[in-house]
Design a protein around this motif. Structure first.
Motif, PDB file in Angstrom:
ATOM      1  N   ILE A  75       0.840  -1.205   0.000  1.00  0.00           N
ATOM      2  CA  ILE A  75       0.000   0.000   0.000  1.00  0.00           C
ATOM      3  C   ILE A  75       0.871   1.249   0.000  1.00  0.00           C
ATOM      4  O   ILE A  75       0.605   2.214  -0.737  1.00  0.00           O
ATOM      5  CB  ILE A  75      -0.936  -0.006   1.221  1.00  0.00           C
ATOM      6  CG1 ILE A  75      -1.990  -1.114   1.071  1.00  0.00           C
ATOM      7  CG2 ILE A  75      -1.626   1.355   1.383  1.00  0.00           C
ATOM      8  CD1 ILE A  75      -2.845  -1.294   2.303  1.00  0.00           C
ATOM      9  N   TYR A  76       1.917   1.232   0.806  1.00  0.00           N
ATOM     10  CA  TYR A  76       2.800   2.399   0.863  1.00  0.00           C
ATOM     11  C   TYR A  76       3.451   2.659  -0.496  1.00  0.00           C
ATOM     12  O   TYR A  76       3.497   3.806  -0.955  1.00  0.00           O
ATOM     13  CB  TYR A  76       3.880   2.200   1.927  1.00  0.00           C
ATOM     14  CG  TYR A  76       4.912   3.298   1.921  1.00  0.00           C
ATOM     15  CD1 TYR A  76       4.604   4.560   2.424  1.00  0.00           C
ATOM     16  CD2 TYR A  76       6.180   3.101   1.370  1.00  0.00           C
ATOM     17  CE1 TYR A  76       5.541   5.590   2.396  1.00  0.00           C
ATOM     18  CE2 TYR A  76       7.119   4.124   1.340  1.00  0.00           C
ATOM     19  CZ  TYR A  76       6.789   5.367   1.855  1.00  0.00           C
ATOM     20  OH  TYR A  76       7.707   6.379   1.814  1.00  0.00           O
ATOM     21  N   THR A  81       3.696   6.009  -5.583  1.00  0.00           N
ATOM     22  CA  THR A  81       3.851   5.878  -7.039  1.00  0.00           C
ATOM     23  C   THR A  81       2.553   6.218  -7.758  1.00  0.00           C
ATOM     24  O   THR A  81       2.477   7.223  -8.478  1.00  0.00           O
ATOM     25  CB  THR A  81       4.307   4.462  -7.425  1.00  0.00           C
ATOM     26  OG1 THR A  81       3.405   3.482  -6.861  1.00  0.00           O
ATOM     27  CG2 THR A  81       5.712   4.193  -6.904  1.00  0.00           C
ATOM     28  N   ARG A  82       1.519   5.426  -7.536  1.00  0.00           N
ATOM     29  CA  ARG A  82       0.273   5.630  -8.276  1.00  0.00           C
ATOM     30  C   ARG A  82      -0.402   6.942  -7.896  1.00  0.00           C
ATOM     31  O   ARG A  82      -0.846   7.701  -8.762  1.00  0.00           O
ATOM     32  CB  ARG A  82      -0.699   4.472  -8.040  1.00  0.00           C
ATOM     33  CG  ARG A  82      -0.221   3.103  -8.416  1.00  0.00           C
ATOM     34  CD  ARG A  82       0.594   2.992  -9.681  1.00  0.00           C
ATOM     35  NE  ARG A  82       0.133   3.778 -10.829  1.00  0.00           N
ATOM     36  CZ  ARG A  82       0.835   3.954 -11.929  1.00  0.00           C
ATOM     37  NH1 ARG A  82       2.027   3.421 -12.055  1.00  0.00           N
ATOM     38  NH2 ARG A  82       0.360   4.661 -12.932  1.00  0.00           N
ATOM     39  N   GLN A  83      -0.509   7.253  -6.594  1.00  0.00           N
ATOM     40  CA  GLN A  83      -1.198   8.471  -6.195  1.00  0.00           C
ATOM     41  C   GLN A  83      -0.455   9.716  -6.652  1.00  0.00           C
ATOM     42  O   GLN A  83      -1.072  10.705  -7.047  1.00  0.00           O
ATOM     43  CB  GLN A  83      -1.391   8.498  -4.673  1.00  0.00           C
ATOM     44  CG  GLN A  83      -2.506   7.604  -4.183  1.00  0.00           C
ATOM     45  CD  GLN A  83      -2.833   7.819  -2.717  1.00  0.00           C
ATOM     46  OE1 GLN A  83      -2.141   8.543  -2.009  1.00  0.00           O
ATOM     47  NE2 GLN A  83      -3.897   7.194  -2.266  1.00  0.00           N
ATOM     48  N   GLU A  84       0.873   9.682  -6.605  1.00  0.00           N
ATOM     49  CA  GLU A  84       1.643  10.843  -7.064  1.00  0.00           C
ATOM     50  C   GLU A  84       1.403  11.108  -8.540  1.00  0.00           C
ATOM     51  O   GLU A  84       1.421  12.255  -8.979  1.00  0.00           O
ATOM     52  CB  GLU A  84       3.134  10.633  -6.797  1.00  0.00           C
ATOM     53  CG  GLU A  84       3.527  10.864  -5.344  1.00  0.00           C
ATOM     54  CD  GLU A  84       5.027  10.916  -5.156  1.00  0.00           C
ATOM     55  OE1 GLU A  84       5.745  10.534  -6.092  1.00  0.00           O
ATOM     56  OE2 GLU A  84       5.476  11.327  -4.072  1.00  0.00           O
ATOM     57  N   GLU A 179       4.714   0.017 -11.655  1.00  0.00           N
ATOM     58  CA  GLU A 179       4.860   0.689 -12.945  1.00  0.00           C
ATOM     59  C   GLU A 179       3.826   0.191 -13.954  1.00  0.00           C
ATOM     60  O   GLU A 179       3.521   0.890 -14.926  1.00  0.00           O
ATOM     61  CB  GLU A 179       6.267   0.454 -13.505  1.00  0.00           C
ATOM     62  CG  GLU A 179       7.404   0.968 -12.634  1.00  0.00           C
ATOM     63  CD  GLU A 179       7.518   2.472 -12.655  1.00  0.00           C
ATOM     64  OE1 GLU A 179       6.885   3.107 -13.526  1.00  0.00           O
ATOM     65  OE2 GLU A 179       8.231   3.018 -11.804  1.00  0.00           O
ATOM     66  N   PHE A 180       3.297  -0.993 -13.712  1.00  0.00           N
ATOM     67  CA  PHE A 180       2.372  -1.602 -14.672  1.00  0.00           C
ATOM     68  C   PHE A 180       0.944  -1.702 -14.132  1.00  0.00           C
ATOM     69  O   PHE A 180       0.049  -2.158 -14.839  1.00  0.00           O
ATOM     70  CB  PHE A 180       2.859  -3.007 -15.040  1.00  0.00           C
ATOM     71  CG  PHE A 180       4.287  -3.046 -15.510  1.00  0.00           C
ATOM     72  CD1 PHE A 180       4.616  -2.688 -16.807  1.00  0.00           C
ATOM     73  CD2 PHE A 180       5.316  -3.417 -14.644  1.00  0.00           C
ATOM     74  CE1 PHE A 180       5.939  -2.711 -17.244  1.00  0.00           C
ATOM     75  CE2 PHE A 180       6.632  -3.448 -15.064  1.00  0.00           C
ATOM     76  CZ  PHE A 180       6.953  -3.085 -16.371  1.00  0.00           C
ATOM     77  N   LEU A 181       0.740  -1.283 -12.879  1.00  0.00           N
ATOM     78  CA  LEU A 181      -0.581  -1.374 -12.256  1.00  0.00           C
ATOM     79  C   LEU A 181      -1.167   0.021 -12.110  1.00  0.00           C
ATOM     80  O   LEU A 181      -0.531   0.909 -11.534  1.00  0.00           O
ATOM     81  CB  LEU A 181      -0.473  -2.053 -10.883  1.00  0.00           C
ATOM     82  CG  LEU A 181       0.077  -3.491 -10.907  1.00  0.00           C
ATOM     83  CD1 LEU A 181       0.358  -3.984  -9.497  1.00  0.00           C
ATOM     84  CD2 LEU A 181      -0.905  -4.420 -11.603  1.00  0.00           C
ATOM     85  N   PRO A 182      -2.377   0.241 -12.612  1.00  0.00           N
ATOM     86  CA  PRO A 182      -2.901   1.604 -12.696  1.00  0.00           C
ATOM     87  C   PRO A 182      -3.431   2.186 -11.391  1.00  0.00           C
ATOM     88  O   PRO A 182      -3.480   3.400 -11.236  1.00  0.00           O
ATOM     89  CB  PRO A 182      -4.039   1.477 -13.722  1.00  0.00           C
ATOM     90  CG  PRO A 182      -4.495   0.054 -13.590  1.00  0.00           C
ATOM     91  CD  PRO A 182      -3.255  -0.741 -13.276  1.00  0.00           C
ATOM     92  N   ARG A 183      -3.856   1.339 -10.434  1.00  0.00           N
ATOM     93  CA  ARG A 183      -4.513   1.862  -9.236  1.00  0.00           C
ATOM     94  C   ARG A 183      -3.869   1.332  -7.964  1.00  0.00           C
ATOM     95  O   ARG A 183      -3.240   0.276  -7.963  1.00  0.00           O
ATOM     96  CB  ARG A 183      -5.991   1.489  -9.240  1.00  0.00           C
ATOM     97  CG  ARG A 183      -6.788   2.053 -10.419  1.00  0.00           C
ATOM     98  CD  ARG A 183      -8.215   1.546 -10.374  1.00  0.00           C
ATOM     99  NE  ARG A 183      -8.257   0.079 -10.421  1.00  0.00           N
ATOM    100  CZ  ARG A 183      -9.358  -0.646 -10.200  1.00  0.00           C
ATOM    101  NH1 ARG A 183     -10.477  -0.037  -9.881  1.00  0.00           N
ATOM    102  NH2 ARG A 183      -9.313  -1.966 -10.280  1.00  0.00           N
ATOM    103  N   LEU A 184      -4.080   2.063  -6.872  1.00  0.00           N
ATOM    104  CA  LEU A 184      -3.560   1.655  -5.571  1.00  0.00           C
ATOM    105  C   LEU A 184      -4.094   0.293  -5.172  1.00  0.00           C
ATOM    106  O   LEU A 184      -3.347  -0.558  -4.684  1.00  0.00           O
ATOM    107  CB  LEU A 184      -3.915   2.716  -4.523  1.00  0.00           C
ATOM    108  CG  LEU A 184      -3.334   2.555  -3.116  1.00  0.00           C
ATOM    109  CD1 LEU A 184      -3.191   3.916  -2.458  1.00  0.00           C
ATOM    110  CD2 LEU A 184      -4.172   1.640  -2.233  1.00  0.00           C
ATOM    111  N   ILE A 185      -5.374   0.071  -5.365  1.00  0.00           N
ATOM    112  CA  ILE A 185      -5.983  -1.204  -4.967  1.00  0.00           C
ATOM    113  C   ILE A 185      -5.378  -2.369  -5.739  1.00  0.00           C
ATOM    114  O   ILE A 185      -5.218  -3.471  -5.205  1.00  0.00           O
ATOM    115  CB  ILE A 185      -7.525  -1.155  -5.158  1.00  0.00           C
ATOM    116  CG1 ILE A 185      -8.175  -2.417  -4.587  1.00  0.00           C
ATOM    117  CG2 ILE A 185      -7.881  -0.984  -6.613  1.00  0.00           C
ATOM    118  CD1 ILE A 185      -8.029  -2.583  -3.100  1.00  0.00           C
TER     119      ILE A 185
END
Length: 260
Positions: A75-76, A81-84, A179-185
């Motif tokens: 999650i961290y 990465t994703r949220q930024e 890098e390849f996953l679009p969302r935090l979940i």
């Protein structure tokens, strides 16, 4: 180097003051209390504990927290990465005189800091709950090793350092996958799947030492119970995961179109 230190200092302040870190501490506190209650009721059959002592409480619970700790790390990593990227923060950073390599190194160091922070939280909460339920009396008993006093505390933190090293490598693996996953979940679920599936490597003795999840489970214990050659090999495996994931992750990140 100064820019990396500045980025890392900002991230550490955010890490220490975030609501997520408080939530992690509360989750550990509740789970440790449940473990202590089960030990009171059922003995070692109902808990990971083998002796009722605050000395042993933290070190014996490190292994039991693999799913919690691994998921928190995933999650961290997703948060930094994703949220930024979805919030555009990374664009603001890279528009300043900060290179992609400096930014990526600061992310790696942030993951190392977070792994150590989680380990410190677990040890601190472990001592606190252990004192509340059992008191300080007794000895540290772990992996066939018995100690007490300051020596026991030192061994607990040594085990914690080995523990955080393995989870740091897992964090770099998640940094690469993010890098390849679009969302935090997506990152969190992927991390959980890796942890759950990776534990099945335990049924293949010839393979398990080379599986990262095995090292996350046992490296902090093996350093006390296995010979030097075995432990050096395990450390090399963890280091190899770290270097490979870090190098590939940076290569992907360097060539990624961030529109900055």
């Amino acid at each position: 180097m100064k820019k990396i230190r500045t980025l890392l200092a900002f991230e550490c302040r955010r890490m220490l003051t975030s609501t997520s870190t408080l939530i992690y501490a509360i989750i550990y506190f509740i789970s440790y209390i449940i473990s202590a209650i089960f030990f009171k009721l059922y003995g070692s059959d109902g808990s990971v504990l083998t002796v009722a002592s605050a000395q042993s409480f933290p070190i014996q619970h490190l292994q039991a927290g693999i799913l919690f700790t691994g998921t928190f790390v995933a999650i961290y990593v997703a948060q930094i990465t994703r949220q930024e990227r979805t919030q555009g923060t990374i664009k603001l950073i890279l528009l300043r005189p900060v290179s992609r390599s400096q930014y990526y190194i600061s992310r790696i160091l942030s993951i190392a800091s977070f792994s150590m922070l989680l380990t410190l939280i677990q040890i601190t909460v472990g001592y606190l709950v252990g004192m509340l339920f059992f008191g300080w009396h007794g000895s540290l008993v772990f992996g066939g090793m018995t100690s007490s006093g300051l020596t026991g505390i030192g061994l607990t933190f040594l085990s914690g350092a080995a523990f955080s090293f393995a989870y740091f490598a897992f964090g770099l693996l998640m940094l690469l996958l993010s890098e390849f996953l679009p969302r935090l979940i997506d990152c969190a679920v992927t991390g959980m799947i890796i942890l759950l599936v990776g534990q099945y490597a335990e049924v293949v003795p010839s393979l398990r030492q080379y599986v990262l999840v095995h090292q996350m489970l046992f490296f902090h214990q093996d350093i006390f119970g296995m010979n030097a050659v075995y432990n050096l090999r395990s450390a090399a495996v963890i280091l190899a995961y770290s270097l490979i994931c870090g190098f590939i992750g940076y290569h992907v990140f360097r060539n990624e179109d961030l529109s900055v």
